[in-house]
Design an enzyme around this catalytic site. Sequence first.
Site, PDB file in Angstrom:
ATOM      1  N   ASP A   1      36.070  -2.498   6.623  1.00  0.00           N
ATOM      2  CA  ASP A   1      35.161  -3.217   5.506  1.00  0.00           C
ATOM      3  C   ASP A   1      35.441  -4.792   6.046  1.00  0.00           C
ATOM      4  O   ASP A   1      34.681  -5.652   6.106  1.00  0.00           O
ATOM      5  CB  ASP A   1      35.895  -3.016   4.226  1.00  0.00           C
ATOM      6  CG  ASP A   1      35.875  -1.526   3.768  1.00  0.00           C
ATOM      7  OD1 ASP A   1      34.658  -1.100   3.697  1.00  0.00           O
ATOM      8  OD2 ASP A   1      36.877  -1.215   3.343  1.00  0.00           O
TER       9      ASP A   1
ATOM     10  N   HIS B   1      38.544   0.573  -1.493  1.00  0.00           N
ATOM     11  CA  HIS B   1      37.673   0.829  -0.564  1.00  0.00           C
ATOM     12  C   HIS B   1      36.321   1.682  -1.043  1.00  0.00           C
ATOM     13  O   HIS B   1      36.571   3.037  -0.728  1.00  0.00           O
ATOM     14  CB  HIS B   1      38.514   1.511   0.581  1.00  0.00           C
ATOM     15  CG  HIS B   1      37.359   2.295   1.611  1.00  0.00           C
ATOM     16  ND1 HIS B   1      36.831   1.521   2.656  1.00  0.00           N
ATOM     17  CD2 HIS B   1      37.234   3.565   2.059  1.00  0.00           C
ATOM     18  CE1 HIS B   1      36.086   2.179   3.486  1.00  0.00           C
ATOM     19  NE2 HIS B   1      36.319   3.492   3.142  1.00  0.00           N
TER      20      HIS B   1
HETATM   21  P1  NAX Z   1      36.226  14.983   9.867  1.00  0.00           P
HETATM   22  O1  NAX Z   1      35.733  16.060   8.854  1.00  0.00           O
HETATM   23  O2  NAX Z   1      35.741  14.860  11.056  1.00  0.00           O
HETATM   24  O3  NAX Z   1      37.782  15.417  10.171  1.00  0.00           O
HETATM   25  C1  NAX Z   1      38.423  15.551   9.023  1.00  0.00           C
HETATM   26  C2  NAX Z   1      39.626  16.406   9.569  1.00  0.00           C
HETATM   27  O4  NAX Z   1      40.718  16.519   8.597  1.00  0.00           O
HETATM   28  C3  NAX Z   1      39.458  17.716   9.716  1.00  0.00           C
HETATM   29  O5  NAX Z   1      39.535  18.257  11.103  1.00  0.00           O
HETATM   30  C4  NAX Z   1      39.978  18.571   8.685  1.00  0.00           C
HETATM   31  O6  NAX Z   1      40.156  19.960   8.780  1.00  0.00           O
HETATM   32  C5  NAX Z   1      41.217  17.892   8.392  1.00  0.00           C
HETATM   33  N1  NAX Z   1      41.886  18.201   7.254  1.00  0.00           N
HETATM   34  C6  NAX Z   1      41.493  18.402   6.030  1.00  0.00           C
HETATM   35  N2  NAX Z   1      42.382  18.481   5.109  1.00  0.00           N
HETATM   36  C7  NAX Z   1      43.559  18.186   5.751  1.00  0.00           C
HETATM   37  C8  NAX Z   1      44.990  18.451   5.428  1.00  0.00           C
HETATM   38  N3  NAX Z   1      45.262  18.688   4.332  1.00  0.00           N
HETATM   39  N4  NAX Z   1      45.724  18.181   6.392  1.00  0.00           N
HETATM   40  C9  NAX Z   1      45.262  18.230   7.657  1.00  0.00           C
HETATM   41  N5  NAX Z   1      44.339  17.873   8.016  1.00  0.00           N
HETATM   42  C10 NAX Z   1      43.248  18.034   7.262  1.00  0.00           C
HETATM   43  O7  NAX Z   1      36.501  13.586   9.252  1.00  0.00           O
HETATM   44  P2  NAX Z   1      36.513  11.932   9.716  1.00  0.00           P
HETATM   45  O8  NAX Z   1      35.048  11.479  10.035  1.00  0.00           O
HETATM   46  O9  NAX Z   1      37.492  12.089  10.741  1.00  0.00           O
HETATM   47  O10 NAX Z   1      37.180  11.403   8.416  1.00  0.00           O
HETATM   48  C11 NAX Z   1      38.363  11.692   7.868  1.00  0.00           C
HETATM   49  C12 NAX Z   1      38.416  10.805   6.539  1.00  0.00           C
HETATM   50  O11 NAX Z   1      38.227   9.245   6.743  1.00  0.00           O
HETATM   51  C13 NAX Z   1      37.324  11.092   5.555  1.00  0.00           C
HETATM   52  O12 NAX Z   1      37.913  11.254   4.168  1.00  0.00           O
HETATM   53  C14 NAX Z   1      36.579   9.897   5.405  1.00  0.00           C
HETATM   54  O13 NAX Z   1      35.926   9.648   4.162  1.00  0.00           O
HETATM   55  C15 NAX Z   1      37.641   8.953   5.712  1.00  0.00           C
HETATM   56  N6  NAX Z   1      36.997   7.385   6.150  1.00  0.00           N
HETATM   57  C16 NAX Z   1      37.823   6.399   5.608  1.00  0.00           C
HETATM   58  C17 NAX Z   1      37.669   5.208   6.055  1.00  0.00           C
HETATM   59  C18 NAX Z   1      38.089   3.886   5.535  1.00  0.00           C
HETATM   60  O14 NAX Z   1      37.696   2.822   5.662  1.00  0.00           O
HETATM   61  N7  NAX Z   1      39.335   4.007   4.629  1.00  0.00           N
HETATM   62  C19 NAX Z   1      36.228   4.944   6.908  1.00  0.00           C
HETATM   63  C20 NAX Z   1      35.755   6.139   7.904  1.00  0.00           C
HETATM   64  C21 NAX Z   1      35.832   7.322   6.926  1.00  0.00           C
HETATM   65  O15 NAX Z   1      34.727   7.383   6.203  1.00  0.00           O
END
Ligand code: NAX
Length: 327
Positions: free
Chosen positions: A158, A186
């Site tokens: 952000d 966030h």
């Molecule tokens: P993806 O869906 O590409 O990847 C997430 C991965 O996490 C998947 O491979 C899934 O199997 C794995 N996962 C789910 N539960 C798990 C667990 N208990 N233990 C280990 N792995 C697990 O998502 P991606 O685009 O990489 O985003 C990941 C997260 O970042 C999301 O929650 C998203 O909302 C968040 N974000 C946060 C941001 C921030 O500024 N704080 C910005 C970017 C993003 O939106």
Amino acid sequence: MNLKRIAITGAAGQIAYSLLFRLASGDLLGPHQPIALHLLDLPPFEEALKGVRMELEDSVFPLLKEIKIGSQPEALFEGVHYAFLIGAKPRGPGMERKDLLADNGKIFVEQGKALNRSASPDVRVLVVGNPCNTNCLIAMHHAPDLPRNHFHAMTRLDQNRGLFQLAKKANVDLREVTHLAIWGNHSATQVPDFHNAKIHGAPADKKLDRKWLETEFISTIQQRGAAVIAARGKSSAASAAQAALGAMKALLEPTPHGEWFSSAVYSKSNPYGIDENLVFSFPCRSKGRGDFEIVQGLAIDAFLKEKLALTEKELIEERDLVRGLLK
Ligand code: NAX
């Protein structure tokens, strides 16, 4: 040099795919520090993790001495010095916010406990998986032996988004925009602080039209994540990885005199009268080696104060929704 161990959860996901290769090339700890990467994802993604490991191997990074993969948090967090908690469940169709909070909250109960049991006592944790502030609160709650100020939730993206918009509007080089803090959650209630931000060393609200700052600027930052999804069909990934690196790096190096960066941290004893049991984004200053303080004494004008109350209220509501996970 001793090996530094870095855990990444959600390691088969898209943010991790942009982050891992940069970690391996030394972007976080520099060109002389050997590292081990510990890649954690859910059991159905272990096969995908094997593919990621092959690609890391095939990239022949001289600093990368070891790669562990798996789905057991306690085993994967063993001895780690840095943990990027990225893995979380995306919000599915028809899912309400409270369902997402409850589902993802459970992940951070387990991972907090696992960090407590097996990470290095000096581990620094950055929670990226959403809703990241409240997930971070849950994780730290379940890691009672680790200092709470070792836990952060990411608002760096952000901050970066805001910097770009200010530089573009003022038509200046990115480096001329400094001191932009994000306050609060966030989420769409976050507060990008244009009053204390500086352009060429002067307050941004003296350089740019105040009305634009109060309306278009704030809403562009609050809605930027949604705008990326609308355009790309997927959420921010490479920019999130860049922000995650920047967020962790900001803790490791002393912040240049008089500057600050944004990070969502435990709000206990904060100097701004915010509820004391939240993970809330504040302007922070690092003393290096992972230690930081919240910057004191910034003026919050009436407009921003009102917005701060809204983001605080939202975080209190989130905490209420996961009350059962904070016992
Ligand atoms: P993806 O869906 O590409 O990847 C997430 C991965 O996490 C998947 O491979 C899934 O199997 C794995 N996962 C789910 N539960 C798990 C667990 N208990 N233990 C280990 N792995 C697990 O998502 P991606 O685009 O990489 O985003 C990941 C997260 O970042 C999301 O929650 C998203 O909302 C968040 N974000 C946060 C941001 C921030 O500024 N704080 C910005 C970017 C993003 O939106």
